[in-house]
Design a protein around this motif. Structure first.
Motif, mmCIF file in Angstrom:
data_model
loop_
_atom_site.group_PDB
_atom_site.id
_atom_site.type_symbol
_atom_site.label_atom_id
_atom_site.label_comp_id
_atom_site.label_asym_id
_atom_site.label_seq_id
_atom_site.Cartn_x
_atom_site.Cartn_y
_atom_site.Cartn_z
ATOM 1 N N GLU A 1 -34.406 -4.235 28.939
ATOM 2 C CA GLU A 1 -33.778 -3.646 30.119
ATOM 3 C C GLU A 1 -34.333 -4.257 31.411
ATOM 4 O OE1 GLU A 1 -34.751 0.344 31.137
ATOM 5 O OE2 GLU A 1 -32.793 0.722 32.021
ATOM 6 N N LYS B 1 -28.257 13.844 18.104
ATOM 7 C CA LYS B 1 -27.640 14.999 17.426
ATOM 8 C C LYS B 1 -27.820 14.911 15.916
ATOM 9 C CE LYS B 1 -23.813 15.945 20.604
ATOM 10 N NZ LYS B 1 -22.350 15.930 20.742
ATOM 11 N N TRP C 1 -21.739 3.812 29.296
ATOM 12 C CA TRP C 1 -21.351 5.049 28.601
ATOM 13 C C TRP C 1 -21.289 4.849 27.085
ATOM 14 C CZ3 TRP C 1 -17.044 5.502 25.560
ATOM 15 C CH2 TRP C 1 -16.084 4.490 25.653
ATOM 16 N N VAL C 2 -21.036 3.604 26.662
ATOM 17 C CA VAL C 2 -21.001 3.308 25.221
ATOM 18 C C VAL C 2 -22.417 3.443 24.641
ATOM 19 C CG1 VAL C 2 -20.517 1.536 23.484
ATOM 20 C CG2 VAL C 2 -19.051 1.739 25.515
ATOM 21 N N ARG C 3 -23.376 2.834 25.357
ATOM 22 C CA ARG C 3 -24.765 2.897 24.880
ATOM 23 C C ARG C 3 -25.270 4.335 24.900
ATOM 24 N NH1 ARG C 3 -24.606 -1.547 28.438
ATOM 25 N NH2 ARG C 3 -25.779 -0.465 30.050
ATOM 26 N N GLU C 4 -24.889 5.066 25.945
ATOM 27 C CA GLU C 4 -25.287 6.471 26.056
ATOM 28 C C GLU C 4 -24.735 7.306 24.909
ATOM 29 O OE1 GLU C 4 -25.098 6.795 30.720
ATOM 30 O OE2 GLU C 4 -24.241 8.593 29.783
ATOM 31 N N ALA C 5 -23.460 7.080 24.603
ATOM 32 C CA ALA C 5 -22.818 7.860 23.546
ATOM 33 C C ALA C 5 -23.540 7.658 22.218
ATOM 34 C CB ALA C 5 -21.347 7.458 23.419
ATOM 35 N N ALA C 6 -23.919 6.417 21.951
ATOM 36 C CA ALA C 6 -24.588 6.120 20.682
ATOM 37 C C ALA C 6 -25.946 6.817 20.614
ATOM 38 C CB ALA C 6 -24.752 4.611 20.508
ATOM 39 N N VAL C 7 -26.652 6.840 21.736
ATOM 40 C CA VAL C 7 -27.960 7.519 21.768
ATOM 41 C C VAL C 7 -27.772 9.031 21.589
ATOM 42 C CG1 VAL C 7 -29.884 8.124 23.275
ATOM 43 C CG2 VAL C 7 -29.114 5.749 23.149
ATOM 44 N N ALA C 8 -26.768 9.574 22.281
ATOM 45 C CA ALA C 8 -26.520 11.023 22.189
ATOM 46 C C ALA C 8 -26.180 11.412 20.755
ATOM 47 C CB ALA C 8 -25.383 11.408 23.131
ATOM 48 N N TYR C 9 -25.347 10.587 20.117
ATOM 49 C CA TYR C 9 -24.963 10.903 18.745
ATOM 50 C C TYR C 9 -26.159 10.772 17.797
ATOM 51 C CZ TYR C 9 -22.947 10.697 14.144
ATOM 52 O OH TYR C 9 -22.704 10.946 12.816
ATOM 53 N N ALA C 10 -26.958 9.725 17.993
ATOM 54 C CA ALA C 10 -28.135 9.542 17.138
ATOM 55 C C ALA C 10 -29.073 10.745 17.266
ATOM 56 C CB ALA C 10 -28.859 8.243 17.512
ATOM 57 N N GLY D 1 -20.502 -0.938 29.873
ATOM 58 C CA GLY D 1 -21.051 -0.601 28.562
ATOM 59 C C GLY D 1 -21.995 0.592 28.603
#
Lengths: 313, 97, 250
Positions: A95, A306, A295-304, A293
């Motif tokens: 990052e 959960k 929100w895509v990276r965020e979504a994957a982290v949020a799902y992981a 990208g």
């Protein structure tokens, strides 16, 4: 406690004995900084380098060429990734590294600030730009920092088809219709000098070079590599009947090398300073991809998160 | 390092190139979870048929020996030549040994 | 018969080529390097399958047309891909939803085609099944991540499905070409493929907490060469170099 001077001596003696430096080893701050700068520039170059070529995937003139170009541009993404990983072994996260690119603070190879105007440019990039890059990369397989050297070994293995596919494109164009040959010659004319600039300033004007050689980050000088590249490429151009755009180019029987003209360093400095034909577009494209990208990276982290929570429950 | 929590963590990738061989470290990558790390490793590190099996480990779970321990850890093995088969003198003519 | 087989093979190829074109637009612009690489693998797989199918279509037709003749020298009205494939990428959820809806159809289609009475199609399908299995797995996972990820990603995934749903009817449309192929045992029973597709869609969307859109009006025309306006631009971009130098080799 061992004092710093002693540590530096131990460090240098390892390097002199051709031992690799590994991430957890003590190293001078300047060595670390120098490497982080060099490897991240290298990584950025791979990733920004996807843009001028990626440009032509949807326009490649045959399905075979399309497949080759897709695979090649994909390789560049992989190479960027390996190199960002090497930077991470020095404690700098991807990052941070990418932020420096996006803000314009970090540099990448200026060659990618030139536009790809015709299909022949894809040939010229593979042949000349990858050809020049590989000279550097082969040398870097023996660089003193272990993770960098290992990344380079992998990269060189994968890059071996890149230059060949470019040269093949040029060869086919050069023996094609007169228009195709003209396209190839025009691309060579435009890419030749910028390719020579890729090796960096002359040894006399290269501020980091001496230290980099002592630390065996670099193993050959800019001018040495440039000369080898010229010697090889001139012969390759002859074979396919294209001419190198340098009126001063001439074989020197004494040195067993080609003599050649002078690089326009004003142009080089201009492009480095951000005034190349495509500097703004390249940086804008990387910024856009990164921002879109998010929100895509965020979504994957949020799902992981959960999923991990559900698994723990 | 002040890490953005939305960044995908770093994973170390180990690839077995052929059945029967050991898994070898080949690099790292980012992924949101283990499943994604395996799939990304497939796409990143096995594009040229380099793999038959993949292990992934979160980088933070790798513990390493310290370079300053190297001498005390590894040098004592230097003088134990009797651990190597070439140390022994075999009577001439003996077979299969 | 050979004309129907030509048409049928060509439409399978067209779907993949046009989807490859759209996915290729992402190369270098993905949300993260790892995903850029993954998406390009997908694009490469589609392109590889399309090339096999074009080559075979050319053989079936018997007029000496190569894969490149078929890809580069036909006009909009001669392409018979479904409209789903030519839809613009939109955001990453839209791209993934388009691929998911296709993958969920493509995998059971390829599985069934391995039993085709046409040996060549069966062989091509045999190779594709492995790739398609991986594609469906990856796009399903993304649908689940988006649906069950953040509120924003959920909304985007749902919007993508709602927008694309109207294009799914065409995947299973019957017409004289398909009918003839099914009768000959070359094409599989599309009712079974649709059932498999529907089951996958239901399962994945349920896990993703996304709503399956209602079957409303279904777009049609792609198989007859009646496309959206996007198609002309796709072909203009794809074909312009090749067409500018007739007969040239590359």
């Amino acid at each position: 406690m061992t004092d710093v001077k002693n540590l530096e001596e131990i460090f240098q003696s390892k390097i002199d004995a051709e031992q690799k430096i590994e991430p957890k080893d003590w190293m001078p701050d300047a060595y670390r900084k120098n490497l982080v700068r060099q490897i991240s520039q290298h990584a950025h170059s791979e990733v920004v380098g996807m843009l001028p070529e990626g440009n032509w995937i949807t326009r490649a003139p045959s399905l075979r060429r399309k497949a080759i170009l897709l695979a090649k541009v994909q390789d560049e993404a992989g190479h960027g990734l390996y190199l960002y990983s090497a930077v991470e072994t020095m404690g700098t996260s991807r990052e941070q590294t990418i932020d420096d690119l996006l803000s314009g603070k970090a540099k990448y190879s200026s060659i990618f600030n030139y536009p790809t105007l015709t299909w022949a440019d894809i040939g010229a990039i593979g042949w000349l730009v990858d050809g020049a890059a590989i000279m550097n990369q082969v040398m870097l397989c023996r660089t003193s920092y272990g993770p960098y050297a290992r990344a380079m070994v992998r990269i060189c293995k994968e890059e071996s088809f890149h230059q060949r596919q470019g040269y093949e494109i040029m060869a086919v164009l050069a023996k094609g219709t007169p228009e195709q040959k003209e396209m190839a010659q025009d691309a060579l004319n435009r890419w030749w000098w910028p390719s020579l600039m890729m090796f960096g300033p002359t040894d006399a004007n290269s501020p980091h070079s001496a230290q980099s050689m002592k630390w065996k980050i670099k193993r050959q000088s800019n001018d040495e590599l440039r000369q080898t590249f010229i010697d090889r490429t001139v012969q390759q151009a002859e074979v396919i009947g294209l001419s190198i755009p340098d009126p001063d180019l001439k074989w020197n029987e004494e040195t067993k090398h080609y003599d050649w003209g002078t690089i326009d360093w004003t142009e080089f400095n201009n492009v480095v300073a951000g005034n190349g034909p495509c500097n703004k577009e390249r940086l804008a494209a990387r910024n856009k991809a990164h921002a879109e990208g998010a929100w895509v990276r965020e979504a994957a982290v949020a799902y992981a998160a959960k999923k991990a929570k559900r698994k723990a429950a | 390092m002040s890490e953005n929590p939305n960044n995908w963590p770093l994973w170390e990738i180990f690839i077995q190139s052929k059945r029967g061989l050991d898994h070898k470290h080949c690099g790292s990558l980012h992924a949101a979870d283990a499943e994604m790390a395996i799939e990304n490793a497939r796409d990143v590190y096995t594009r040229r048929q380099e793999g038959s099996s993949i292990w992934v480990v979160k980088s933070e779970h790798i513990h390493a020996s310290r370079p300053e321990d190297a001498e005390s850890f590894f040098d004592p093995a230097d003088d134990k030549v009797y651990r190597h088969p070439t140390f022994y003198t075999m009577p001439e003519g003996a077979k299969y040994i | 018969m050979s004309n129907a087989l030509f048409q049928y093979t060509l439409r399978l190829a067209d779907d993949l080529l046009i989807l490859n074109h759209r996915l290729s637009e992402w190369c270098g612009h993905g949300p993260i390097l790892e995903e850029d690489i993954a998406l390009t693998n997908r694009a490469l797989d589609h392109l590889g399958e399309a090339r096999n199918l074009f080559t075979y279509a050319g053989q079936v037709e018997g007029k000496n047309r190569s894969e490149d003749d078929l890809a580069y020298l036909r006009m909009e009205r001669q392409f018979t891909n479904v409209k789903l494939m030519e839809q613009p990428n939109g955001d990453y959820a839209h791209t993934m939803a388009r691929s998911f809806l296709f993958d969920a159809y493509h995998l059971p289609l390829m599985q069934a085609l391995t039993k085709s009475t046409d040996a060549q199609l069966a062989a091509i399908a045999g190779k594709s099944v492995k790739e398609a299995t991986y594609h469906l797995r990856a796009s399903s996972e993304w649908m689940i991540r988006f649906g069950d990820g953040t509120e924003k990603s959920h909304q985007r995934a749902q919007a993508a499905l709602d927008n694309l749903w109207t294009f799914t009817g065409e995947l299973f449309e019957n017409d004289p070409v398909l009918e003839e192929m099914t009768k000959a045992g070359i094409a599989p029973d599309m009712a079974a493929v649709k059932a498999a597709w529907s089951k996958t869609v239901d399962e994945v969307l349920a896990e993703a907490t996304l709503k399956r859109p209602a079957d409303g009006f279904m777009a049609t025309g792609g198989r007859k060469g009646l496309h959206s306006e996007h198609m002309g631009f796709i072909l203009a971009e794809m074909q312009h170099v090749t067409r500018a130098y007739p007969g040239a080799e590359w």
